[in-house]
Design a protein around this motif. Sequence first.
Motif, PDB file in Angstrom:
ATOM      1  N   PRO A  24      48.005  77.636 -14.199  1.00 15.77           N
ATOM      2  CA  PRO A  24      47.049  78.652 -14.859  1.00 15.77           C
ATOM      3  C   PRO A  24      47.859  79.800 -15.049  1.00 15.77           C
ATOM      4  O   PRO A  24      48.966  80.320 -14.342  1.00 15.77           O
ATOM      5  CB  PRO A  24      45.965  78.880 -14.158  1.00 15.77           C
ATOM      6  CG  PRO A  24      46.600  78.222 -12.540  1.00 15.77           C
ATOM      7  CD  PRO A  24      47.471  77.326 -13.144  1.00 15.77           C
ATOM      8  N   ASP A  25      47.382  80.619 -16.150  1.00  7.37           N
ATOM      9  CA  ASP A  25      48.149  81.710 -16.406  1.00  7.37           C
ATOM     10  C   ASP A  25      47.352  83.122 -16.528  1.00  7.37           C
ATOM     11  O   ASP A  25      46.260  82.779 -15.870  1.00  7.37           O
ATOM     12  CB  ASP A  25      48.919  81.664 -17.876  1.00  7.37           C
ATOM     13  CG  ASP A  25      47.639  81.418 -18.974  1.00  7.37           C
ATOM     14  OD1 ASP A  25      46.491  81.507 -18.822  1.00  7.37           O
ATOM     15  OD2 ASP A  25      48.071  81.156 -20.225  1.00  7.37           O
ATOM     16  N   GLY A  26      47.521  84.014 -16.850  1.00  8.98           N
ATOM     17  CA  GLY A  26      46.843  85.427 -16.836  1.00  8.98           C
ATOM     18  C   GLY A  26      45.249  85.227 -17.464  1.00  8.98           C
ATOM     19  O   GLY A  26      44.401  85.671 -16.889  1.00  8.98           O
ATOM     20  N   ASP A  27      45.243  84.353 -18.604  1.00  9.60           N
ATOM     21  CA  ASP A  27      43.922  84.354 -19.319  1.00  9.60           C
ATOM     22  C   ASP A  27      43.290  83.380 -18.302  1.00  9.60           C
ATOM     23  O   ASP A  27      42.144  83.714 -18.318  1.00  9.60           O
ATOM     24  CB  ASP A  27      44.372  83.883 -20.669  1.00  9.60           C
ATOM     25  CG  ASP A  27      42.912  83.805 -21.498  1.00  9.60           C
ATOM     26  OD1 ASP A  27      41.891  84.906 -21.139  1.00  9.60           O
ATOM     27  OD2 ASP A  27      42.859  83.007 -22.321  1.00  9.60           O
ATOM     28  N   ALA A  28      43.809  82.262 -18.205  1.00 10.03           N
ATOM     29  CA  ALA A  28      42.987  81.116 -17.330  1.00 10.03           C
ATOM     30  C   ALA A  28      42.347  81.780 -16.108  1.00 10.03           C
ATOM     31  O   ALA A  28      41.257  81.754 -15.626  1.00 10.03           O
ATOM     32  CB  ALA A  28      43.777  80.049 -17.163  1.00 10.03           C
ATOM     33  N   ILE A  29      43.215  82.452 -15.319  1.00 10.42           N
ATOM     34  CA  ILE A  29      42.901  83.173 -14.143  1.00 10.42           C
ATOM     35  C   ILE A  29      41.863  84.247 -14.097  1.00 10.42           C
ATOM     36  O   ILE A  29      40.793  84.212 -13.581  1.00 10.42           O
ATOM     37  CB  ILE A  29      44.158  83.593 -13.447  1.00 10.42           C
ATOM     38  CG1 ILE A  29      44.846  82.386 -13.104  1.00 10.42           C
ATOM     39  CG2 ILE A  29      43.595  84.196 -11.873  1.00 10.42           C
ATOM     40  CD1 ILE A  29      46.424  82.549 -12.497  1.00 10.42           C
ATOM     41  N   GLY A  30      42.237  85.173 -15.007  1.00  8.27           N
ATOM     42  CA  GLY A  30      41.490  86.219 -15.347  1.00  8.27           C
ATOM     43  C   GLY A  30      39.974  85.979 -15.919  1.00  8.27           C
ATOM     44  O   GLY A  30      38.992  86.360 -15.231  1.00  8.27           O
ATOM     45  N   SER A  31      39.728  84.815 -16.833  1.00  6.67           N
ATOM     46  CA  SER A  31      38.645  84.517 -17.199  1.00  6.67           C
ATOM     47  C   SER A  31      37.740  83.684 -16.096  1.00  6.67           C
ATOM     48  O   SER A  31      36.463  83.962 -15.994  1.00  6.67           O
ATOM     49  CB  SER A  31      38.663  83.550 -18.512  1.00  6.67           C
ATOM     50  OG  SER A  31      39.449  82.330 -18.325  1.00  6.67           O
ATOM     51  N   CYS A  32      38.375  82.947 -15.356  1.00  2.01           N
ATOM     52  CA  CYS A  32      37.690  82.134 -14.370  1.00  2.01           C
ATOM     53  C   CYS A  32      37.280  83.064 -13.185  1.00  2.01           C
ATOM     54  O   CYS A  32      35.975  82.959 -12.809  1.00  2.01           O
ATOM     55  CB  CYS A  32      38.417  80.823 -13.851  1.00  2.01           C
ATOM     56  SG  CYS A  32      38.868  79.641 -14.600  1.00  2.01           S
ATOM     57  N   LEU A  33      38.150  83.998 -12.670  1.00  2.00           N
ATOM     58  CA  LEU A  33      37.567  84.922 -11.478  1.00  2.00           C
ATOM     59  C   LEU A  33      36.613  85.784 -12.059  1.00  2.00           C
ATOM     60  O   LEU A  33      35.672  86.229 -11.410  1.00  2.00           O
ATOM     61  CB  LEU A  33      38.828  85.465 -11.231  1.00  2.00           C
ATOM     62  CG  LEU A  33      39.709  84.640 -10.365  1.00  2.00           C
ATOM     63  CD1 LEU A  33      40.867  85.615  -9.587  1.00  2.00           C
ATOM     64  CD2 LEU A  33      39.148  83.851  -9.234  1.00  2.00           C
ATOM     65  N   ALA A  34      36.453  86.307 -13.427  1.00  2.00           N
ATOM     66  CA  ALA A  34      35.714  87.295 -13.947  1.00  2.00           C
ATOM     67  C   ALA A  34      34.273  86.538 -13.907  1.00  2.00           C
ATOM     68  O   ALA A  34      33.235  86.815 -13.721  1.00  2.00           O
ATOM     69  CB  ALA A  34      35.994  87.729 -15.347  1.00  2.00           C
ATOM     70  N   LEU A  35      34.383  85.344 -14.580  1.00  2.00           N
ATOM     71  CA  LEU A  35      32.999  84.690 -14.739  1.00  2.00           C
ATOM     72  C   LEU A  35      32.478  84.272 -13.302  1.00  2.00           C
ATOM     73  O   LEU A  35      31.318  84.439 -12.960  1.00  2.00           O
ATOM     74  CB  LEU A  35      33.331  83.376 -15.733  1.00  2.00           C
ATOM     75  CG  LEU A  35      32.082  82.554 -15.937  1.00  2.00           C
ATOM     76  CD1 LEU A  35      30.825  83.350 -16.544  1.00  2.00           C
ATOM     77  CD2 LEU A  35      32.260  81.522 -16.768  1.00  2.00           C
ATOM     78  N   GLY A  36      33.310  83.940 -12.620  1.00  2.00           N
ATOM     79  CA  GLY A  36      32.901  83.452 -11.126  1.00  2.00           C
ATOM     80  C   GLY A  36      32.247  84.386 -10.339  1.00  2.00           C
ATOM     81  O   GLY A  36      31.194  84.257  -9.763  1.00  2.00           O
ATOM     82  N   THR A  37      32.971  85.844 -10.611  1.00  2.00           N
ATOM     83  CA  THR A  37      32.395  86.913  -9.985  1.00  2.00           C
ATOM     84  C   THR A  37      31.107  87.410 -10.344  1.00  2.00           C
ATOM     85  O   THR A  37      29.832  87.558  -9.634  1.00  2.00           O
ATOM     86  CB  THR A  37      33.240  88.005 -10.060  1.00  2.00           C
ATOM     87  OG1 THR A  37      34.419  87.940  -9.520  1.00  2.00           O
ATOM     88  CG2 THR A  37      32.769  89.493  -9.580  1.00  2.00           C
ATOM     89  N   ALA A  38      30.741  87.172 -11.724  1.00  2.00           N
ATOM     90  CA  ALA A  38      29.434  87.318 -12.209  1.00  2.00           C
ATOM     91  C   ALA A  38      28.489  86.666 -11.620  1.00  2.00           C
ATOM     92  O   ALA A  38      27.195  86.965 -11.165  1.00  2.00           O
ATOM     93  CB  ALA A  38      29.557  87.290 -13.924  1.00  2.00           C
ATOM     94  N   LEU A  39      28.656  85.122 -11.777  1.00  2.20           N
ATOM     95  CA  LEU A  39      27.786  84.174 -11.262  1.00  2.20           C
ATOM     96  C   LEU A  39      27.576  84.283  -9.810  1.00  2.20           C
ATOM     97  O   LEU A  39      26.568  83.845  -9.200  1.00  2.20           O
ATOM     98  CB  LEU A  39      28.270  82.758 -11.805  1.00  2.20           C
ATOM     99  CG  LEU A  39      28.341  82.585 -13.135  1.00  2.20           C
ATOM    100  CD1 LEU A  39      28.759  81.206 -13.351  1.00  2.20           C
ATOM    101  CD2 LEU A  39      27.179  83.008 -13.991  1.00  2.20           C
TER     102      LEU A  39
END
Length: 316
Positions: A27-42
Amino acid sequence: MQNNTKKEILDIIANANVVHISGHTNPDGDAIGSCLALGTALEKAGKEVFVLLETYGGKYDSIPNKHLVKPTDKKADVFIALDCGDAERLGEAYHWFLQADATINIDHHISNTYYGQYNFVRGEASSTSELVYEFLEGNYPIDKQMAEALYTGLIYDTGAFRHSSTSPRTMEIAAELMKKDIPFTKIYHLYFDSRSFSALKLMGQALQNATLYFDKKVIFATMTKAEMQACDGDVKELDAIVNYLKGVEGVCVACFLYEKAENVIKASFRGEDGYDVSALAQTFGGGGHIKAAGCAIEADMEQAKQMVFDALQNMM
């Protein structure tokens, strides 16, 4: 192939209790950033969230809420795949994808295979982080940590807003994220101005190995495992090399091949206008964007290089 609406996807997520989120292998910056942002929201919305990502390089530890990256023994009510062009690229998380009650695929790769039960693919988007922002905006509160994660993904996949996928909407989203008082200059420095000594040595080795072909329109560079070891480096420190190669004057296509495992070569491609490197990657079962793509080739280095060279004959 057709997208579902954002409302359809948001309704599925709203009704889920256990949520798995994953991105592509390595995973790169976009994959990690999008996963952790969405994960945090949920997680903040009261859901049990497991982010199933492969181990990633230390520079990405700056992206907040890594505690969400953890193993699970529970099947998901919904599995959300982010920034992943096909299901097989989920790696070990593919096991949980197959077991989930519902699967959602959100991505910006034009080569996406629409493998989810619910799909939202926009090839014109700058990044998956941009798409995740569109899902969160007005539906889930975006805090400073989520904004930092999304901004990281945004600048990573746009090359700090230099790539042609950068749109006015991309810049609007970046501005909204900056309003959360994120350390945007620190993020830029970390991903574009900072590197380990081993990454520097790896870059030097790759440049030493570089060769021009096709009337100097194509640049090739390779890296073996032995060369990586000699630099005290690893594959997680190689992602900047192909973009640097692409900067050579007159080059239309840049190819960087490195040995990921015995008889497994990872190839990364970058192309100028008029050179579809996504089509090149798809020749070998990979994919990506028109100007940035990659694949894995089951061969030794010399065989893989010849295979890519042969495929390039049709492009040049």
